[in-house]
Structure formats: C-alpha cells, structure tokens
Design an enzyme around this catalytic site. Sequence first.
Site, PDB file in Angstrom:
ATOM      1  CE  LYS A   1      19.617 -33.465 -37.808  1.00 33.40           C
ATOM      2  NZ  LYS A   1      18.342 -33.798 -37.169  1.00 33.40           N
TER       3      LYS A   1
ATOM      4  CE  LYS B   1      14.050 -38.236 -45.116  1.00 32.40           C
ATOM      5  NZ  LYS B   1      13.196 -37.888 -43.968  1.00 32.40           N
TER       6      LYS B   1
ATOM      7  CE  LYS C   1      22.377 -40.387 -41.485  1.00 34.64           C
ATOM      8  NZ  LYS C   1      21.405 -40.070 -40.508  1.00 34.64           N
TER       9      LYS C   1
HETATM   10  P1  TYM Z   1      14.045 -39.678 -40.863  1.00 32.45           P
HETATM   11  O1  TYM Z   1      12.883 -38.999 -41.497  1.00 32.45           O
HETATM   12  O2  TYM Z   1      15.368 -39.025 -40.957  1.00 32.45           O
HETATM   13  O3  TYM Z   1      14.243 -41.121 -41.439  1.00 32.45           O
HETATM   14  C1  TYM Z   1      13.185 -42.058 -41.498  1.00 32.45           C
HETATM   15  C2  TYM Z   1      13.711 -43.444 -41.197  1.00 32.45           C
HETATM   16  O4  TYM Z   1      14.740 -43.801 -42.130  1.00 32.45           O
HETATM   17  C3  TYM Z   1      15.866 -44.323 -41.427  1.00 32.45           C
HETATM   18  N1  TYM Z   1      17.089 -43.991 -42.183  1.00 32.45           N
HETATM   19  C4  TYM Z   1      17.968 -44.891 -42.620  1.00 32.45           C
HETATM   20  N2  TYM Z   1      18.015 -46.235 -42.521  1.00 32.45           N
HETATM   21  C5  TYM Z   1      19.054 -46.870 -43.104  1.00 32.45           C
HETATM   22  N3  TYM Z   1      20.038 -46.222 -43.797  1.00 32.45           N
HETATM   23  C6  TYM Z   1      20.039 -44.880 -43.908  1.00 32.45           C
HETATM   24  N4  TYM Z   1      21.006 -44.269 -44.597  1.00 32.45           N
HETATM   25  C7  TYM Z   1      18.964 -44.153 -43.309  1.00 32.45           C
HETATM   26  N5  TYM Z   1      18.657 -42.834 -43.236  1.00 32.45           N
HETATM   27  C8  TYM Z   1      17.514 -42.762 -42.535  1.00 32.45           C
HETATM   28  C9  TYM Z   1      15.830 -43.625 -40.076  1.00 32.45           C
HETATM   29  O5  TYM Z   1      16.532 -44.360 -39.114  1.00 32.45           O
HETATM   30  C10 TYM Z   1      14.340 -43.545 -39.809  1.00 32.45           C
HETATM   31  O6  TYM Z   1      13.893 -44.734 -39.187  1.00 32.45           O
HETATM   32  N6  TYM Z   1      13.937 -38.943 -35.920  1.00 32.45           N
HETATM   33  C11 TYM Z   1      13.338 -39.704 -36.996  1.00 32.45           C
HETATM   34  C12 TYM Z   1      11.844 -39.457 -37.136  1.00 32.45           C
HETATM   35  C13 TYM Z   1      11.033 -39.707 -35.912  1.00 32.45           C
HETATM   36  C14 TYM Z   1      10.752 -40.982 -35.357  1.00 32.45           C
HETATM   37  C15 TYM Z   1       9.923 -40.721 -34.243  1.00 32.45           C
HETATM   38  C16 TYM Z   1      11.117 -42.280 -35.703  1.00 32.45           C
HETATM   39  C17 TYM Z   1      10.404 -38.781 -35.145  1.00 32.45           C
HETATM   40  N7  TYM Z   1       9.735 -39.390 -34.165  1.00 32.45           N
HETATM   41  C18 TYM Z   1       9.445 -41.774 -33.438  1.00 32.45           C
HETATM   42  C19 TYM Z   1      10.642 -43.316 -34.895  1.00 32.45           C
HETATM   43  C20 TYM Z   1       9.822 -43.057 -33.788  1.00 32.45           C
HETATM   44  C21 TYM Z   1      13.994 -39.291 -38.293  1.00 32.45           C
HETATM   45  O7  TYM Z   1      14.637 -38.286 -38.365  1.00 32.45           O
HETATM   46  O8  TYM Z   1      13.679 -40.028 -39.344  1.00 32.45           O
END
Ligand code: TYM
Length: 328
Positions: A113, A197, A194
């Site tokens: 980032k 968003k 990857k």
């Molecule tokens: P976030 O909001 O970016 O993404 C949500 C979930 O989607 C998965 N993900 C993907 N999986 C496969 N291919 C991709 N291209 C891809 N992009 C995103 C992410 O791995 C995620 O599981 N830090 C986390 C949010 C969070 C969290 C937590 C997750 C905060 N606290 C506690 C688990 C437990 C995140 O940014 O997710």
Amino acid sequence: MERQTVFSGLQPTGNVHLGNYLGALRNWVKLQDSYDSVYCVVDLHAITVDYDPQQFEQDRIEAAKVLLAVGIDPDKSLFYFQSQVPQHSELAWILGTMTPTGVLNRMTQYKDKVARGIPANLGLYSYPVLMAADILLYHANLVPIGDDQRQHLEMTRDLAERFNNRFGEVFPIPDALIPETTARVMSFADPTSKMSKSDPNEKSRVLILDSPDVVRKKIKSAMTDSDPEVRFDRDEKPGISNLLEIMSTCTGESIDNLVAEYGGSGYGVFKEAVADAVIAELAPIRSAYTQLDDEEIARIMRRGALDARTRAEGFQQTVRQVTGLAPV
Ligand code: TYM
C-alpha cells in the site's frame, strides 16, 4: 465438545468482487451451519486509507446488504459493524503493546500500500493488530479468508501465543481456512496480480452485483495468452488458469475434468462457459439483494451490535483481569 467459533471480516470499501466471494464469503456462508459464526463489517479498518465520511454510512450499509444477499443469516450468525463494538479497539491496544515493530515492518500488504503511494499512518501500520484483536476477541478457532490475508493470520497466531505465554491460556490459536482453488482470484486485466477492490480499471474485476451482460463482457475480455489451448499452468497461462479455477469453484467440477472438456475448444467457447457458470453462481445473490430494504438492514445491524457488545464484553473482562487492568 464445545462448538468451535469462526470469525471473519469484510471492509466496507464498495466493489465487492468475485475474488472476495470465491476466496472468502462462500465459506462464511457454508460455515454458518456447523460453527458458532461471527461476521463483521470492519469499518475501522476501512478508515486507514482516505475515505469520504459523508459516503461512509452508505458504504457500510451497502456492505451489510451485500453480505446478507450472499447468504449471511443473522439468525445463525452474529453479524454487526465493528465500530459499534469498542472492545475491538481496546483489545487492539493491548495486543499492540506486545507486537514488535519488526514484525509489522514485514507485513507485505502494508508495504504494498505504501509503495502504491497510500500515505503511511499509524492506523495503516497497525492494521494487522486490529485484525488480530477482531479474531481473538471472540476466541475464534477458524478464520475463512483469501490467500492475501495469510500473513496477517500468521501474525494473529503469534500474538495469541505471546499473550498466552505471558498471561495464561486465554486465546485459542486460530487456524486460517483458505480454499484450495480461488484462494487468490486474479485480475482480468492483468492475471499476474490479484483481483482487487481498488484497481481503477473496472474491467479488472467482476462485481458480485454485476448484471449478466456485464459479467459476460468482462470475462470475454479477460486477458489471456495467444496459444489457444485450455490447460492449467499458473506460470505459462495465468489468465486461463484463473478462469479454470473460477469455473471449477462455481460448478464443483474438477479442473482436470474442465480441461478434458474444454482443452481443445478454443478460448471463445471456454470463456462463454466460464461466463455461464459465474452468472449462474451470482444470480441468487442479485435476486436476494433486490429483496432487502435499508430499514430492515438497520434493524438487523442494531440487534447484531447489541449482541456482539454483550458477548465481547464478557470476553474482554477476562483480558482486563489477567493483564491487571481495571475492570469496567
Ligand atoms: P477485504 O475486505 O479486503 O476482503 C475480504 C475477503 O476477501 C478475500 N479476498 C480475496 N480472495 C481471493 N481472491 C482475491 N483476489 C481476493 N481479494 C480479497 C480476503 O482475503 C478477505 O478474506 N483484512 C481483511 C478484513 C478483516 C478480517 C479481520 C478478515 C479485518 N479483520 C478478521 C478476517 C478476520 C480485508 O482487508 O478483507
């Protein structure tokens, strides 16, 4: 044996895409039936990057709506907004005192980032500590996530161990649940990075609420190589391998079977079939989404926050007690 707890979170940053769904959300829904499940819209994480406070409430409700449409059932799962449960931030502070900065310096998401020009601030830096607090707060055993969160989960496990060694066995050591295929859904514009968003190129991702026409167009224009053979090879054929994984997860067919079926049919036919599979997978979500109204969502989230605060407070009292902090 006591029922195990699953925890996961999604940031309310809009653009929920096929990667989020196939990497994580599909598992969230499946686990609801056999686990004590806790799912959270992690709005405190989302403010670590620039955001619009006026728009934020809408984004938060939208994220909740998408998750409900995907199949999160508030009668089965504890479901709420992170910022309505202050125990997350309190535990994050405590865990922060046990997190070596050397460990945070190695976090690849943070480094990526900052390399992309996102201003480095303390919140962004300590993001994984808040994530560890989310998970440990409820004594979660299992965390369904995509591959990009693997390192954060490793750090969470490490923090749980540090805490337990110092203060006694309080936290279970949580395991990641990362799917075998589609753990890392790749961008349609560049299959070596990857699906994300925040990519400015909208064609790089399929949103889970995209119309069938849009899904088909995006998949047909997904970047592939010029050799027309459909086979799985992440290095030589990252675009086709990505589509094979997506189709395999959506249809339940193994990649080998898909290769046997489409190996020689050419990319045009194969991409149409991938589009059909994705459209079929997303159809029930789109239709559930249109049935949900904002009043109902607000009611669900109010109830969720109340239940979550009660439960979190019970756990957090133990943490205050073992760490020698004053009880609330
Ligand atoms: P976030 O909001 O970016 O993404 C949500 C979930 O989607 C998965 N993900 C993907 N999986 C496969 N291919 C991709 N291209 C891809 N992009 C995103 C992410 O791995 C995620 O599981 N830090 C986390 C949010 C969070 C969290 C937590 C997750 C905060 N606290 C506690 C688990 C437990 C995140 O940014 O997710």
